[in-house]
Design a protein around this motif. Sequence first.
Motif, PDB file in Angstrom:
ATOM      1  N   VAL A 117       3.954  -6.431 -12.873  1.00  0.00           N
ATOM      2  CA  VAL A 117       4.031  -5.473 -12.154  1.00  0.00           C
ATOM      3  C   VAL A 117       2.581  -4.340 -12.441  1.00  0.00           C
ATOM      4  N   PHE A 118       1.861  -5.143 -12.496  1.00  0.00           N
ATOM      5  CA  PHE A 118       1.000  -4.069 -13.148  1.00  0.00           C
ATOM      6  C   PHE A 118       0.924  -2.485 -12.615  1.00  0.00           C
ATOM      7  N   GLU A 119      -0.263  -1.677 -13.515  1.00  0.00           N
ATOM      8  CA  GLU A 119      -0.616  -0.316 -12.851  1.00  0.00           C
ATOM      9  C   GLU A 119      -0.746  -0.239 -11.854  1.00  0.00           C
ATOM     10  N   ASN A 120      -0.412   1.543 -10.664  1.00  0.00           N
ATOM     11  CA  ASN A 120      -0.886   1.597  -9.657  1.00  0.00           C
ATOM     12  C   ASN A 120      -0.640   0.628  -8.867  1.00  0.00           C
ATOM     13  N   ASN A 121       0.565   0.140  -9.042  1.00  0.00           N
ATOM     14  CA  ASN A 121       1.295  -0.250  -7.841  1.00  0.00           C
ATOM     15  C   ASN A 121       2.315   0.937  -7.246  1.00  0.00           C
ATOM     16  N   VAL A 122       2.253   0.290  -5.544  1.00  0.00           N
ATOM     17  CA  VAL A 122       3.266   1.754  -5.032  1.00  0.00           C
ATOM     18  C   VAL A 122       4.357   0.843  -4.307  1.00  0.00           C
ATOM     19  N   SER A 137      -2.997  -5.235  -9.700  1.00  0.00           N
ATOM     20  CA  SER A 137      -3.596  -3.494 -10.152  1.00  0.00           C
ATOM     21  C   SER A 137      -3.147  -3.151  -8.323  1.00  0.00           C
ATOM     22  N   GLY A 138      -2.686  -1.846  -8.159  1.00  0.00           N
ATOM     23  CA  GLY A 138      -3.280  -1.478  -7.477  1.00  0.00           C
ATOM     24  C   GLY A 138      -2.726  -1.857  -5.367  1.00  0.00           C
ATOM     25  N   ASN A 139      -1.701  -2.002  -5.704  1.00  0.00           N
ATOM     26  CA  ASN A 139      -1.227  -2.925  -4.766  1.00  0.00           C
ATOM     27  C   ASN A 139      -0.558  -1.490  -3.737  1.00  0.00           C
ATOM     28  N   HIS A 140       0.185  -1.737  -2.294  1.00  0.00           N
ATOM     29  CA  HIS A 140       1.203  -0.749  -2.006  1.00  0.00           C
ATOM     30  C   HIS A 140       1.908  -1.932  -1.016  1.00  0.00           C
ATOM     31  N   SER A 154      -2.599  -9.811  -5.044  1.00  0.00           N
ATOM     32  CA  SER A 154      -3.333  -9.430  -6.264  1.00  0.00           C
ATOM     33  C   SER A 154      -3.633  -8.247  -6.247  1.00  0.00           C
ATOM     34  N   SER A 155      -5.546  -8.014  -5.740  1.00  0.00           N
ATOM     35  CA  SER A 155      -5.151  -6.637  -6.011  1.00  0.00           C
ATOM     36  C   SER A 155      -5.424  -5.584  -4.899  1.00  0.00           C
ATOM     37  N   HIS A 156      -4.980  -4.478  -4.538  1.00  0.00           N
ATOM     38  CA  HIS A 156      -5.605  -3.570  -3.489  1.00  0.00           C
ATOM     39  C   HIS A 156      -4.753  -3.597  -2.148  1.00  0.00           C
TER      40      HIS A 156
END
Length: 228
Positions: A117-122, A137-140, A154-156
């Motif tokens: 689990v990378f950074e900025n996941n919620v 990184s960066g998923n919700h 993947s990301s976002h």
Amino acid sequence: MQKDRKLILIGDSAFAEVAHEYFTHDSPYEVVAFAVERAFLTRTELFGKPVVPLEELPERYAPADHSFYAALVYTQLNRLRARLYRAAKEMGYRPASYVSPRAFVWRNVELGEHCFVFENNVIQPFVKIGANVVLWSGNHIGHHSAIAEHCFISSHVVVSGFCTVGAHCFFGVNATLGNNVTVGADCLLGAGATVVKDVPADTLVRGTLSDLSKPISARRFSKVPEAA
């Protein structure tokens, strides 16, 4: 951070290099070696650590004293990572996970083994995530949703509330699931795909999902062997 656990990274590709960076500088694990299947062994050292044949791993590094992480991406809808994850467990090695301290993971999230689990996941309350899942990184990941084992997000990516994602799925960057959507196993959502209704298993989704009358096989697109 005290390094009191020894780790072997399976793979020596770009993800293995990234995993080495995170485990080395942001975890209690000390990476002691990389392992690659003998047929794909092209070098003997990476970052000053030996790269050894996977088949010889138990002879060189005692399973009782080492954990592993299979640092492979989504090849064949994550089947390569799943196969090597199982192979290392069968050798007796313990699966390791990495969860960034800069990720927001609510207290009652159920997270399976061997996840990254990378950074900025919620990851919101009541979420369930299976084993061998990568959240770049960066998923919700919305409340009350479930992601089955062997997935790569993947990301976002946005997974809204009360969604269900089957095993062996890949979600490209900026893919979005609306509320109460079920995505079957072996699905591939391309970058920017917006999904607002259920997706049957083994479907490739390009862009906004509006018509499933002519589904495209994600397994065929990803070159998954028939028996896998």
